[in-house]
Scaffold this active site. Structure first.
Site, short mmCIF file in Angstrom:
data_model
loop_
_atom_site.label_atom_id
_atom_site.label_comp_id
_atom_site.label_asym_id
_atom_site.label_seq_id
_atom_site.Cartn_x
_atom_site.Cartn_y
_atom_site.Cartn_z
N HIS A 196 6.00 -11.98 6.01
CA HIS A 196 5.94 -11.55 4.27
C HIS A 196 7.46 -10.82 3.64
CE1 HIS A 196 6.34 -8.07 7.32
NE2 HIS A 196 6.58 -7.35 6.37
N ILE A 199 0.76 -0.77 0.03
CA ILE A 199 0.02 -0.29 0.16
C ILE A 199 0.47 1.29 -0.08
CG2 ILE A 199 -0.63 0.46 2.24
CD1 ILE A 199 -3.61 0.55 1.85
N GLY A 248 12.98 -2.76 11.70
CA GLY A 248 11.41 -2.06 10.96
C GLY A 248 10.39 -2.61 10.79
N GLN A 249 10.09 -3.87 10.90
CA GLN A 249 9.08 -4.62 10.56
C GLN A 249 7.55 -4.24 11.30
OE1 GLN A 249 7.81 -8.61 13.20
NE2 GLN A 249 7.10 -9.33 11.63
N HIS A 264 8.90 -9.76 1.98
CA HIS A 264 8.96 -7.93 0.44
C HIS A 264 9.28 -8.69 -0.92
CE1 HIS A 264 7.82 -4.53 3.30
NE2 HIS A 264 8.98 -5.77 4.20
P1 AMP Z 1 7.56 -4.34 7.02
O1 AMP Z 1 7.66 -2.89 7.67
O2 AMP Z 1 8.38 -6.00 6.87
O3 AMP Z 1 6.79 -4.87 8.79
O4 AMP Z 1 6.80 -3.89 6.18
C1 AMP Z 1 4.88 -4.17 6.14
C2 AMP Z 1 4.68 -3.63 5.00
O5 AMP Z 1 3.31 -3.40 4.72
C3 AMP Z 1 4.94 -1.80 4.15
O6 AMP Z 1 5.84 -1.93 3.15
C4 AMP Z 1 3.86 -1.57 4.11
O7 AMP Z 1 3.51 -0.61 3.20
C5 AMP Z 1 2.82 -3.09 3.57
N1 AMP Z 1 1.55 -2.27 4.46
C6 AMP Z 1 0.76 -1.99 5.37
N2 AMP Z 1 -1.09 -1.98 5.82
C7 AMP Z 1 -0.52 -2.36 4.33
C8 AMP Z 1 -2.17 -3.53 3.41
N3 AMP Z 1 -3.33 -2.38 3.95
N4 AMP Z 1 -2.31 -3.48 2.14
C9 AMP Z 1 -1.16 -3.56 1.73
N5 AMP Z 1 0.59 -3.36 2.99
C10 AMP Z 1 0.10 -2.57 3.88
#
Ligand code: AMP
Ligand code: ZN
Length: 114
Positions: free
Chosen positions: A100, A31, A93-94, A102
């Site tokens: 997940h 997002i 930064g999780q 990336h």
């Molecule tokens: P992390 O910082 O590795 O935990 O990554 C979490 C990721 O989830 C970040 O890149 C956010 O932009 C993404 N994110 C958070 N909420 C959503 C959502 N509703 N849909 C898609 N991506 C999201």
């Protein structure tokens, strides 16, 4: 478990732009993209980190990397180059405690990452 944001995406409670889905994993667009192409591949089973997956559930990694393989092929990312990143813990930064991967592509990705 289920105030987990990504479990809600899996369950359809929160919308997402899914580019690949099967019985075990989903790939959807981030997002808040950090690159022109930024996808997230998640297993449907909830674990917050790679190290939390029990040894008798290791097929989870096969399933989530199968989804990565499919998304990379489908989106034509091999030609562009791509990077896979998995964060765990505050220092990385999780933000979402559900494993997940990336998938970042579409720009120069500097090394080492910060
Ligand atoms: P992390 O910082 O590795 O935990 O990554 C979490 C990721 O989830 C970040 O890149 C956010 O932009 C993404 N994110 C958070 N909420 C959503 C959502 N509703 N849909 C898609 N991506 C999201
Ligand atoms: Zn979850």
């Amino acid at each position: 478990m289920n105030d987990c944001l990504f479990c809600k995406i899996i369950n359809g409670e929160i919308p997402a732009n899914k580019v690949y889905e099967d019985d075990h994993a989903v790939v959807f667009t981030d997002i808040n993209p950090k690159a022109p192409i930024h996808l997230l591949a998640i297993p449907k089973e909830h674990y917050s980190g790679v190290h939390e997956v029990p040894h008798d559930r290791m097929e989870l990694f096969q399933h989530v990397f199968f989804a990565v393989n499919q998304a990379v092929r489908q989106e034509g990312l091999a030609e562009k180059g791509y990077r896979l990143v998995v964060n765990f813990g505050d220092s990385s930064g999780q933000a979402v405690p559900h494993i997940h991967i990336h998938i970042l592509s579409g720009r120069e990705l500097t090394w080492p990452p910060g």
